[in-house]
Design an enzyme around this catalytic site. Sequence first.
Site, PDB file in Angstrom:
ATOM      1  N   LYS A 180     139.192  68.744  93.447  1.00  0.00           N
ATOM      2  CA  LYS A 180     138.474  70.141  94.287  1.00  0.00           C
ATOM      3  C   LYS A 180     137.857  69.533  95.573  1.00  0.00           C
ATOM      4  O   LYS A 180     136.229  68.988  94.915  1.00  0.00           O
ATOM      5  CB  LYS A 180     137.874  71.307  93.654  1.00  0.00           C
ATOM      6  CG  LYS A 180     138.179  72.245  95.813  1.00  0.00           C
ATOM      7  CD  LYS A 180     137.131  73.391  95.042  1.00  0.00           C
ATOM      8  CE  LYS A 180     135.658  73.009  94.874  1.00  0.00           C
ATOM      9  NZ  LYS A 180     135.162  72.893  96.252  1.00  0.00           N
ATOM     10  N   GLU A 255     127.795  64.722  87.481  1.00  0.00           N
ATOM     11  CA  GLU A 255     126.290  63.671  88.470  1.00  0.00           C
ATOM     12  C   GLU A 255     125.449  64.880  88.685  1.00  0.00           C
ATOM     13  O   GLU A 255     126.203  64.774  89.771  1.00  0.00           O
ATOM     14  CB  GLU A 255     126.914  62.560  88.490  1.00  0.00           C
ATOM     15  CG  GLU A 255     126.398  61.224  88.871  1.00  0.00           C
ATOM     16  CD  GLU A 255     125.459  61.102  90.134  1.00  0.00           C
ATOM     17  OE1 GLU A 255     124.029  61.816  89.932  1.00  0.00           O
ATOM     18  OE2 GLU A 255     126.265  61.095  91.142  1.00  0.00           O
ATOM     19  N   CYS A 289     122.166  61.580  96.835  1.00  0.00           N
ATOM     20  CA  CYS A 289     121.962  61.695  94.951  1.00  0.00           C
ATOM     21  C   CYS A 289     120.243  60.693  94.488  1.00  0.00           C
ATOM     22  O   CYS A 289     119.515  61.222  93.896  1.00  0.00           O
ATOM     23  CB  CYS A 289     122.953  62.377  93.709  1.00  0.00           C
ATOM     24  SG  CYS A 289     123.732  60.695  93.818  1.00  0.00           S
ATOM     25  N   GLU A 394     115.280  68.771  94.536  1.00  0.00           N
ATOM     26  CA  GLU A 394     115.720  68.073  94.910  1.00  0.00           C
ATOM     27  C   GLU A 394     115.454  68.604  97.049  1.00  0.00           C
ATOM     28  O   GLU A 394     116.116  69.786  97.048  1.00  0.00           O
ATOM     29  CB  GLU A 394     116.488  67.546  94.531  1.00  0.00           C
ATOM     30  CG  GLU A 394     117.522  66.576  96.081  1.00  0.00           C
ATOM     31  CD  GLU A 394     119.077  66.421  94.885  1.00  0.00           C
ATOM     32  OE1 GLU A 394     119.091  65.244  94.817  1.00  0.00           O
ATOM     33  OE2 GLU A 394     120.040  67.337  94.385  1.00  0.00           O
TER      34      GLU A 394
END
Length: 490
Positions: A180, A255, A289, A394
């Site tokens: 997905k 992750e 990331c 983040e």
Amino acid sequence: PTMAHSRALLVLENFIGGKFVPCSSYIDSYNPSTGDVYCRVPDSGKEEVEAAVKAAKDAFPIWSSKSPLERSQILNKLADLIEHDLEAFAQAESKDQGKTITFARTVDIPRAVHNFRFFASSILHHVTECTEMPAMGCVHYTSRAPVGVAGLISPWNLPLYLLTWKIAPAIACGNTVVAKPSEMTSVTAWMMCKLLEKAGMPPGVVNVVLGTGAKAGEALVCHPEVPLISFTGSTLTAQRITEKSAPHCKRLSLELGGKNPSIIFDDADLSQCIPTTVRSSFANQGEICLCTSRIFVQRGIYSEFLKRFVAEAKKWKTGNPSDPTIDMGALISKEHLEKVVRNYVKKAQAEGARVLCGEGVDPLALPPGNQKGYFMLPTVIAEVKDESCCMQEEIFGPVTCVVAFDTEEEVIKRANGVKYGLAATVWSSNVGRVHRVAHKLQSGLVWTNCWLVRDLNLPFGGMKASGVGREGAKDSYEFFTEVKTITIKH
């Protein structure tokens, strides 16, 4: 939308059991550089996931009994087909995600091709263990077998790149998959599905269900017959995946985000350090990331670094992603752009930090067709406190914070003072210091005097809130196979 409107648009379909299947309802996906609807994406849920899992289950006995070499040949063929259409894939990725055409051409699509070739090769070179116990008259050996149907959920920042990084090892090991991709960037996944049959992939080995995380993602994670979930995305979503999959004892590879420090000592080679750190802060609009968002500079060179860094950041051109001279494209969505500006840049200013360039400081001139796009300039913030959300959370946008430090001991403590631990960069010409600092950083990856240099053989992943597990030749093989110990008494 009117019928004429929807007819002109690209309408994606799910790929289940080797066939494209229309969906009963759709959602709009936007072109971030214009703000217009680019295509319609299936809004899949339980039913579609059920069909895809069934197709994957049915395909598993045949696919898992093929030899690694047979699977390897199909993966290589798929890599060749994507490479042959590299330009079309790059154009689609840039339009769908907002990234520059240059980045899609040189990073995203070549890496997707490489992912298939890499695992096509690595699957041929794994060996299992064997030990003997002569006194007991026993010999032990291990065998590894594919697990079954793997659920793969990939994000919107590097769409085909991260999707293939999961599909390739999963199917190389003999599993079948239900993938997905993000509903915001599904086009290249759909394009890849068109090549599967030609590559010789049996129907049902690779199934792609398009839709949102809340509906399609949740159905996949909760499905009792999907024993593995590999997810790349936010820590918040990962917490939900962990909770939802716990009753089924699923195997998870997560992750997640990063709040990656770059530590620049006063003996750093600034001629290398500055252009690389600008790139590590703003590449792909800061939507990687591994991007640097906390830059610690030793006090002796702080003002010189800041002056040169800001000058270099101002040279970066933001604009139409299809223009090959542009350095930075559009952010993924209107909501994301607003969040980056409101929750971080504006908040930093309110806290008394200084925005040295970029958002709200410099004018952003866009071509006529891009006025409604989701653009912002590379933004550098100084004098931010370590406890500020800009230094703790983040941001996932083209924003980086630069602060000064005095000693090695102090900077290690500050660099480790966040919940994340994905990547770190150290700049110094002192070899002893480089090793010392690298050992003390709580980080899954440490780059020294460089950034984003990857050997796919080596483990990739983070500590703390940056994830669970590692990915790479050996690590992905171990995740996507079940090990069995067999003891024979003779």
